[in-house]
Design a protein around this motif. Structure first.
Motif, PDB file in Angstrom:
ATOM      1  N   PHE B  56      32.269  17.921 -29.558  1.00 43.28           N
ATOM      2  CA  PHE B  56      31.166  17.319 -30.134  1.00 43.28           C
ATOM      3  C   PHE B  56      30.618  18.510 -31.020  1.00 43.28           C
ATOM      4  O   PHE B  56      30.740  19.693 -30.989  1.00 43.28           O
ATOM      5  N   SER B  57      29.245  18.055 -31.611  1.00 45.45           N
ATOM      6  CA  SER B  57      28.736  19.083 -32.531  1.00 45.45           C
ATOM      7  C   SER B  57      27.918  20.210 -32.005  1.00 45.45           C
ATOM      8  O   SER B  57      27.483  21.161 -32.444  1.00 45.45           O
ATOM      9  N   GLY B  58      27.767  20.014 -30.886  1.00 45.79           N
ATOM     10  CA  GLY B  58      27.022  21.035 -30.007  1.00 45.79           C
ATOM     11  C   GLY B  58      26.779  20.750 -28.459  1.00 45.79           C
ATOM     12  O   GLY B  58      27.169  19.575 -28.033  1.00 45.79           O
ATOM     13  N   CYS B  59      26.052  21.454 -27.804  1.00 40.80           N
ATOM     14  CA  CYS B  59      25.909  21.110 -26.449  1.00 40.80           C
ATOM     15  C   CYS B  59      24.902  20.037 -26.275  1.00 40.80           C
ATOM     16  O   CYS B  59      25.118  19.180 -25.314  1.00 40.80           O
ATOM     17  N   ALA B  60      23.836  19.883 -27.061  1.00 42.14           N
ATOM     18  CA  ALA B  60      22.975  18.667 -27.044  1.00 42.14           C
ATOM     19  C   ALA B  60      23.603  17.693 -27.342  1.00 42.14           C
ATOM     20  O   ALA B  60      23.624  16.358 -26.587  1.00 42.14           O
ATOM     21  N   ALA B  61      24.486  17.419 -28.266  1.00 40.40           N
ATOM     22  CA  ALA B  61      25.304  16.265 -28.477  1.00 40.40           C
ATOM     23  C   ALA B  61      26.262  15.772 -27.292  1.00 40.40           C
ATOM     24  O   ALA B  61      26.511  14.700 -27.096  1.00 40.40           O
TER      25      ALA B  61
END
Lengths: 190, 263
Positions: B56-61
């Motif tokens: 995914f594009s980052g931890c939030a995603a």
């Protein structure tokens, strides 16, 4: 009438991206799909129109009478940042799909040089508040036109047989350059 | 420059800032979007390094995907079990006992076991040396060329070049798969953590040419295929490959390999 001429000038002849080379980052970054490109154009139109209005008012009502013109850059960027935050909240609430599609480019409108650029050009050219706002709106419209054209070309280009070494970003750069040359033709309108 | 002008500038910028702040705080109330409590809790548990190892594009995603049930609770490759357990607690499920995976470089032909056919002076890159005659100076054209594209790709310091070939430190590896993408020869695969047998050669040739080029290379004798009690080893494209889903980690193949290329 002069306002209309100014708008055509900002929109086509001195297109913000293609002949002034401002706001290239999002122009190349968010132009993969026509619908996100249109969304970006609308978001930028909103921010740019409002920021040129608010910045114009602030400059003429507060900064000039108080003799604080030298603070214009820092004050303008504050306004731009706040407006971008506002647009972000607005889109998150009412257009979640567009918010996700724009992703990182949405907060990056803050650093889109077209926004601050227009606010500063308005001051430089001594535009009144109304003229400045129209100029801002027309500039954003020019940006929207350019990004939508590029997005559509890029979408069509997927099916084309591009030489291997030009695939991906290089061909986008070349496309943008050709568009810039094409828009140069509008200079005959002057 | 007088005190009053400094004061005026401060008041001006401060005033605009204050006004903008108040405006935004009202706007954030008016446009508040209900945030998923689970998503927020998961985002707090995740490392927050935004490495992208999960895909995914980052931890939030990733947090959003896990909260929505679109990703397993153990998706974070960096946090591993401790993080997976916490996320499982938030989601109200169990993390399960999924086998930890690590990267493995399928080449054991280090500089003591292989020779150099010529002196290579080109760019120090595996991708570039591929275009040199016979795929580089190394006597074996299938093995690791050891310029360390994978070492550069690794953000966790798990890879190193030892005796001219890449080596994975299993304890540091978090299975982010970046080295697998970086290796131009595709030598790096995913294997279960702390298994005893991995086939360390991808040379599809047989007998003599392999022996000439590498003291330890696989000669495709298929002895491991025959000795494996689980029938977990198959010949794929000329060299043996272990199916870790079937492997019981008994070590039979390693004990019986005449070339000792199973490590």
């Amino acid at each position: 009438m002069t306002l209309l001429l100014l708008a055509v000038n900002a929109c086509l002849i001195n297109n913000v991206v293609l002949s002034q080379f401002l706001g290239i980052c999002s122009f190349l970054g968010v132009s993969k799909k026509p619908d996100t490109a249109a969304g970006m154009g609308m978001a930028l139109t909103f921010v740019l129109t409002l920021s040129s209005l608010v910045c114009g008012i602030l400059y003429h009502v507060l900064l000039v009478p108080l003799g604080l013109e030298y603070l214009k850059t820092i004050v303008f960027i504050l306004i731009v940042a706040a407006l971008v935050q506002f647009v972000e909240m607005f889109l998150k609430k009412f257009a979640k799909a567009l918010y996700d599609a724009l992703g990182i480019y949405l907060p990056l409108i803050t650093t889109n040089c077209a926004v601050l650029g227009v606010a500063l050009i308005n001051v430089q050219k001594d535009y009144s508040i109304l003229t400045g706002t129209v100029y801002g709106f027309a500039t954003a419209l020019g940006y929207t036109i350019a990004i939508i054209i590029l997005a559509n070309i890029r979408e069509k280009m997927v099916n084309n047989d591009v030489p291997a070494s030009f695939r991906g970003f290089p061909i986008v750069m070349i496309t943008a350059a050709l568009m810039s040359i094409a828009f140069f033709g509008f200079s005959a309108l002057k | 420059m007088t005190v009053s002008s400094i004061l005026a500038a401060t008041l001006m910028v401060g005033g605009v800032g204050l006004f903008v702040g108040i405006f935004l705080s009202f706007a954030s109330k008016a446009f508040a979007v209900p945030v998923d409590e689970k998503e927020q809790a998961i985002a707090e548990v995740l490392p927050g390094a935004n490495c992208g190892g999960c895909g995914f594009s980052g931890c939030a995603a990733l947090a959003a995907a896990i909260a929505a049930g679109n990703a397993p609770v153990n998706s974070c490759v960096v946090g591993q079990k401790p993080v997976a357990d916490k996320i499982a607690e938030i989601m109200g499920t169990s993390a399960g006992s999924d086998q930890r995976k690590v990267a493995f470089v399928r080449c054991v032909g280090d500089c003591e076991r292989t020779t150099e056919n010529y002196v290579y002076t080109g760019p120090k890159s595996c991708a570039a040396v591929k275009f040199a005659p016979t795929g580089g100076p190394k006597s074996c054209r299938f093995g690791c060329t050891g310029f360390g594209e994978c070492v550069q790709a690794c953000e966790f310091g798990a890879l190193s070049i030892q005796k001219g070939i890449a080596h994975v430190d299993e304890d540091l590896c978090v299975d982010c798969k970046k080295c697998m993408a970086a290796c131009p020869k595709g030598l790096i695969i995913e294997v279960p953590y702390h298994y005893v047998s991995h086939i360390g050669c991808v040379n599809p040739e047989k007998g003599k040419p392999v022996m000439n080029n590498c003291k330890i290379g696989c000669i495709s004798c298929q002895k491991c295929v025959k000795t494996c009690p689980q029938q977990a080893i198959e010949m794929v494209g000329g060299f043996p490959v272990i199916d870790y889903a079937k492997c019981s980690n008994c070590g039979e193949c390693k004990a019986n390999c005449p070339r000792k290329c199973i490590v």
